[in-house]
Design a protein around this motif. Structure first.
Motif, PDB file in Angstrom:
ATOM      1  N   ALA A 114      -1.603   3.852  -5.025  1.00  0.00           N
ATOM      2  CA  ALA A 114      -0.962   3.713  -6.333  1.00  0.00           C
ATOM      3  C   ALA A 114       0.556   3.562  -6.191  1.00  0.00           C
ATOM      4  O   ALA A 114       1.167   2.743  -6.880  1.00  0.00           O
ATOM      5  CB  ALA A 114      -1.309   4.916  -7.212  1.00  0.00           C
ATOM      6  N   GLU A 115       1.158   4.327  -5.304  1.00  0.00           N
ATOM      7  CA  GLU A 115       2.613   4.224  -5.101  1.00  0.00           C
ATOM      8  C   GLU A 115       2.992   2.866  -4.518  1.00  0.00           C
ATOM      9  O   GLU A 115       4.005   2.278  -4.903  1.00  0.00           O
ATOM     10  CB  GLU A 115       3.100   5.340  -4.171  1.00  0.00           C
TER      11      GLU A 115
ATOM     12  N   LYS B 135       2.714   0.300  -7.350  1.00  0.00           N
ATOM     13  CA  LYS B 135       3.788   0.438  -8.341  1.00  0.00           C
ATOM     14  C   LYS B 135       5.074  -0.240  -7.878  1.00  0.00           C
ATOM     15  O   LYS B 135       5.881  -0.647  -8.706  1.00  0.00           O
ATOM     16  CB  LYS B 135       4.074   1.923  -8.624  1.00  0.00           C
ATOM     17  N   ASN B 136       5.279  -0.344  -6.578  1.00  0.00           N
ATOM     18  CA  ASN B 136       6.494  -0.953  -6.041  1.00  0.00           C
ATOM     19  C   ASN B 136       6.275  -2.367  -5.501  1.00  0.00           C
ATOM     20  O   ASN B 136       7.142  -2.901  -4.817  1.00  0.00           O
ATOM     21  CB  ASN B 136       7.059  -0.062  -4.925  1.00  0.00           C
TER      22      ASN B 136
ATOM     23  N   ARG C 185       1.844  -4.605  -9.862  1.00  0.00           N
ATOM     24  CA  ARG C 185       2.669  -3.486 -10.338  1.00  0.00           C
ATOM     25  C   ARG C 185       2.052  -2.853 -11.581  1.00  0.00           C
ATOM     26  O   ARG C 185       1.970  -1.626 -11.693  1.00  0.00           O
ATOM     27  CB  ARG C 185       4.084  -3.977 -10.628  1.00  0.00           C
ATOM     28  N   ILE C 186       1.578  -3.689 -12.517  1.00  0.00           N
ATOM     29  CA  ILE C 186       0.931  -3.170 -13.728  1.00  0.00           C
ATOM     30  C   ILE C 186      -0.349  -2.420 -13.348  1.00  0.00           C
ATOM     31  O   ILE C 186      -0.614  -1.322 -13.871  1.00  0.00           O
ATOM     32  CB  ILE C 186       0.642  -4.325 -14.709  1.00  0.00           C
TER      33      ILE C 186
ATOM     34  N   TRP D 240       0.526   0.985 -11.993  1.00  0.00           N
ATOM     35  CA  TRP D 240       0.872   1.962 -13.028  1.00  0.00           C
ATOM     36  C   TRP D 240      -0.369   2.438 -13.777  1.00  0.00           C
ATOM     37  O   TRP D 240      -0.484   3.615 -14.131  1.00  0.00           O
ATOM     38  CB  TRP D 240       1.901   1.381 -13.998  1.00  0.00           C
TER      39      TRP D 240
ATOM     40  N   TYR E 287      -2.179   4.830 -11.450  1.00  0.00           N
ATOM     41  CA  TYR E 287      -1.430   6.086 -11.398  1.00  0.00           C
ATOM     42  C   TYR E 287      -1.666   6.914 -12.665  1.00  0.00           C
ATOM     43  O   TYR E 287      -1.871   8.128 -12.604  1.00  0.00           O
ATOM     44  CB  TYR E 287       0.048   5.775 -11.226  1.00  0.00           C
ATOM     45  N   SER E 288      -1.685   6.249 -13.830  1.00  0.00           N
ATOM     46  CA  SER E 288      -1.904   6.942 -15.103  1.00  0.00           C
ATOM     47  C   SER E 288      -3.313   7.510 -15.180  1.00  0.00           C
ATOM     48  O   SER E 288      -3.514   8.647 -15.646  1.00  0.00           O
ATOM     49  CB  SER E 288      -1.663   5.985 -16.271  1.00  0.00           C
TER      50      SER E 288
END
Length: 102
Positions: free
Chosen positions: A60-61, A64-65, A72-73, A76, A79-80
């Motif tokens: 996930a990290e 996100k980057n 990236r979406i 996120w 991660y959520s």
């Protein structure tokens, strides 16, 4: 007055007086020195663990980057979802603990 410390070497059996290393086989016999070396080894392992986690983030990290906006979406969103599932699990654990406590 300094205390006299006589220690028998576990390797060769020679008695040593006030020494950290055996005078015959150069084996470490000081318990204080062994503790210090063990402490340094544990600290070094912790440092290496933190460096590894910093250099190798989870999926996930990394997403996100990412340079691509779609990844990236998705990162996120992933991660959520992980965060929400963790919060629900923590809430259920708390509720079960409160019901069991009475």
């Amino acid at each position: 007055m300094a205390s006299k410390r006589i220690v028998k070497c576990p390797n060769c059996g020679v008695f040593n007086t006030n020494r950290e290393y055996c005078k015959n086989c150069n084996t470490l016999i000081s318990h204080q020195k062994k503790r210090e070396l063990k402490k340094q080894a544990v600290e070094q392992q912790e440092i290496e663990k933190v460096i590894y986690e910093k250099e190798n983030p989870n999926l996930a990290e990394r997403l996100k980057n990412h340079s691509n906006i779609f990844y990236r979406i998705f990162g996120w969103i992933l991660y959520s979802v992980i965060t929400i599932v963790s919060l629900i699990g923590a809430g259920l654990a708390w509720l079960i603990a409160m019901v069991a406590a009475g």
